[in-house]
Design an enzyme around this catalytic site. Structure first.
Site, PDB file in Angstrom:
ATOM      1  N   CYS A 113       0.520  -1.180   0.239  1.00 56.35           N
ATOM      2  CA  CYS A 113      -0.094  -0.210   0.407  1.00 56.35           C
ATOM      3  C   CYS A 113       0.830   1.743  -0.155  1.00 56.35           C
ATOM      4  O   CYS A 113       0.184   1.985  -0.751  1.00 56.35           O
ATOM      5  CB  CYS A 113      -0.681   0.174   0.951  1.00 56.35           C
ATOM      6  SG  CYS A 113      -0.372   0.009   3.263  1.00 56.35           S
ATOM      7  N   CYS A 135      -3.675  -2.514  -0.967  1.00 60.87           N
ATOM      8  CA  CYS A 135      -2.842  -3.676  -0.765  1.00 60.87           C
ATOM      9  C   CYS A 135      -2.335  -4.406  -1.445  1.00 60.87           C
ATOM     10  O   CYS A 135      -2.061  -5.823  -1.507  1.00 60.87           O
ATOM     11  CB  CYS A 135      -2.515  -3.935   0.726  1.00 60.87           C
ATOM     12  SG  CYS A 135      -3.167  -3.114   2.150  1.00 60.87           S
ATOM     13  N   LYS A 143      -6.121  -8.485  11.176  1.00 64.21           N
ATOM     14  CA  LYS A 143      -5.725  -7.292  11.074  1.00 64.21           C
ATOM     15  C   LYS A 143      -7.613  -6.303  10.864  1.00 64.21           C
ATOM     16  O   LYS A 143      -8.403  -6.646   9.698  1.00 64.21           O
ATOM     17  CB  LYS A 143      -5.257  -6.680   9.614  1.00 64.21           C
ATOM     18  CG  LYS A 143      -4.454  -4.934   9.881  1.00 64.21           C
ATOM     19  CD  LYS A 143      -4.196  -5.109   8.813  1.00 64.21           C
ATOM     20  CE  LYS A 143      -3.904  -3.383   8.514  1.00 64.21           C
ATOM     21  NZ  LYS A 143      -2.567  -3.896   7.366  1.00 64.21           N
ATOM     22  N   LYS A 202      -4.533  -6.713  15.396  1.00 65.16           N
ATOM     23  CA  LYS A 202      -4.390  -4.689  15.283  1.00 65.16           C
ATOM     24  C   LYS A 202      -5.910  -4.660  14.812  1.00 65.16           C
ATOM     25  O   LYS A 202      -6.663  -4.718  14.021  1.00 65.16           O
ATOM     26  CB  LYS A 202      -3.340  -5.517  13.899  1.00 65.16           C
ATOM     27  CG  LYS A 202      -3.099  -2.773  13.591  1.00 65.16           C
ATOM     28  CD  LYS A 202      -2.385  -3.167  12.752  1.00 65.16           C
ATOM     29  CE  LYS A 202      -1.928  -1.650  12.238  1.00 65.16           C
ATOM     30  NZ  LYS A 202      -1.249  -1.975  10.878  1.00 65.16           N
TER      31      LYS A 202
END
Length: 326
Positions: free
Chosen positions: A123, A131, A196, A249
């Site tokens: 990205c 991405c 994520k 995350k």
């Protein structure tokens, strides 16, 4: 009152030494991973406006930064590269002399013992900010895997100790493991961004990494914040594909997920205390609304209590100083 029966929990809280004696979780400097943003050019040390204390650094300023990081006892850094030139397929991500590859070489030359973790994504390098490979406005999964494998190999060749793929393409761990093994890097571990979420907490990071999507969003490949069971499926896939670490995350809003991952998998669990969390604390502290030291140390300790073994955090340098004071 003398006939009441109840437990005397406060007995173990009477003094600082008593509290330390029964403390269940400890935060150590060795647990901290410090993210760095490396840019092209010379004599660049540009503060990220939404992240006070965090800078974009050129290679000539990297040695000074790592010297400070090492002096504080921090043993690991996570590198993000920000190139001058971007294109549709992010070729600077896997160029032999890309900005991230050169940063790895600079650090490993002067600081061979520093654990260098390379962010493995496209990205920051793509003109569209997504991405992976784009076709007809969609992010293509399988064609992106080949580029991610090439990126991981180039980072390992530059000297990266750990590959950290953050793209959330299906099969990214197995593709990268295959590419690394085929290139002879059998001993280079993968720190997978296994869980994520598509989060609003990433906003300041996109300024620092200059990686804002030019159209749409990342919800077709990053996870829905409402989902919990799906996180276990994601983590399980990465374990089966050969991941060596599992990242969750963001951090604070997903501590339940950290505990689930810790309880279900026998790999080191890493939590990413992301940019939005950092920026909120900094803003509140600068306004005098919170005590920065106290709130940061409480947050990081809470992440350890939730089950994280390691913490990626922009607070790492400050936390390391505060730990030395204890």
């Amino acid at each position: 009152m003398k006939h009441l029966e109840f437990s005397r929990h406060r007995r173990l809280r009477q003094t600082a030494n008593m509290r330390a004696l029964v403390r269940e979780n400890y935060l150590r400097t060795e647990d901290l991973i410090y993210p760095l943003f490396v840019v092209e050019g010379e004599n660049v040390k540009k503060e990220v406006s939404s992240m006070p204390g965090v800078y974009q650094l050129s290679l000539d300023n990297l040695k000074e930064e790592i010297t400070e990081v090492e002096s504080l006892g921090i043993k690991s850094v996570l590198l993000f590269g920000v190139p001058n030139e971007k294109d549709e397929v992010g070729c600077q991500a896997y160029h032999d002399h890309g900005i991230l590859q050169e940063a790895i070489r600079v650090i490993k030359k002067d600081f061979p013992d520093m654990v260098v973790i390379a962010d493995t994504c496209l990205c920051e390098y793509t003109s569209h900010g997504h991405c992976g490979v784009i076709e007809d406005g969609k992010v293509l999964n399988d064609p992106s895997l080949e580029l991610l494998g090439k990126t991981a190999v180039s980072q390992a060749q530059a000297g990266a100790d750990i590959i950290a793929p953050s793209n959330m393409m299906d099969g990214f761990v197995t593709a990268i493991r295959f590419a690394l093994d085929e290139a002879g890097f059998h001993d280079v571990p993968i720190m997978s961004y296994a869980v994520k979420y598509s989060s609003a907490f990433y906003g300041p990071f996109r300024e620092a990494a200059e990686s804002t999507p030019q159209f749409g969003d990342r919800k077709s490949y990053q996870m829905d914040p409402a989902n919990r069971i799906e996180a276990m499926r994601e983590a399980e896939s990465d374990v089966m594909e050969g991941a060596d670490f599992l990242i969750v995350k963001p951090g604070m809003p997903y501590l339940d997920i950290v505990r689930d991952v810790k309880n279900n998998f026998n790999l080191p669990v890493v939590i990413y205390n992301v940019s939005g969390e950092y920026s909120m604390v900094k803003a509140a502290a600068q306004n005098g609304w919170v005590d920065e030291k106290s709130i940061v140390m409480e947050m990081l300790t809470g992440m350890k209590r939730a089950g994280s073994d390691l913490i990626i955090t922009y607070h790492a340098k400050d936390a390391a100083r505060w730990l030395k004071e204890q």
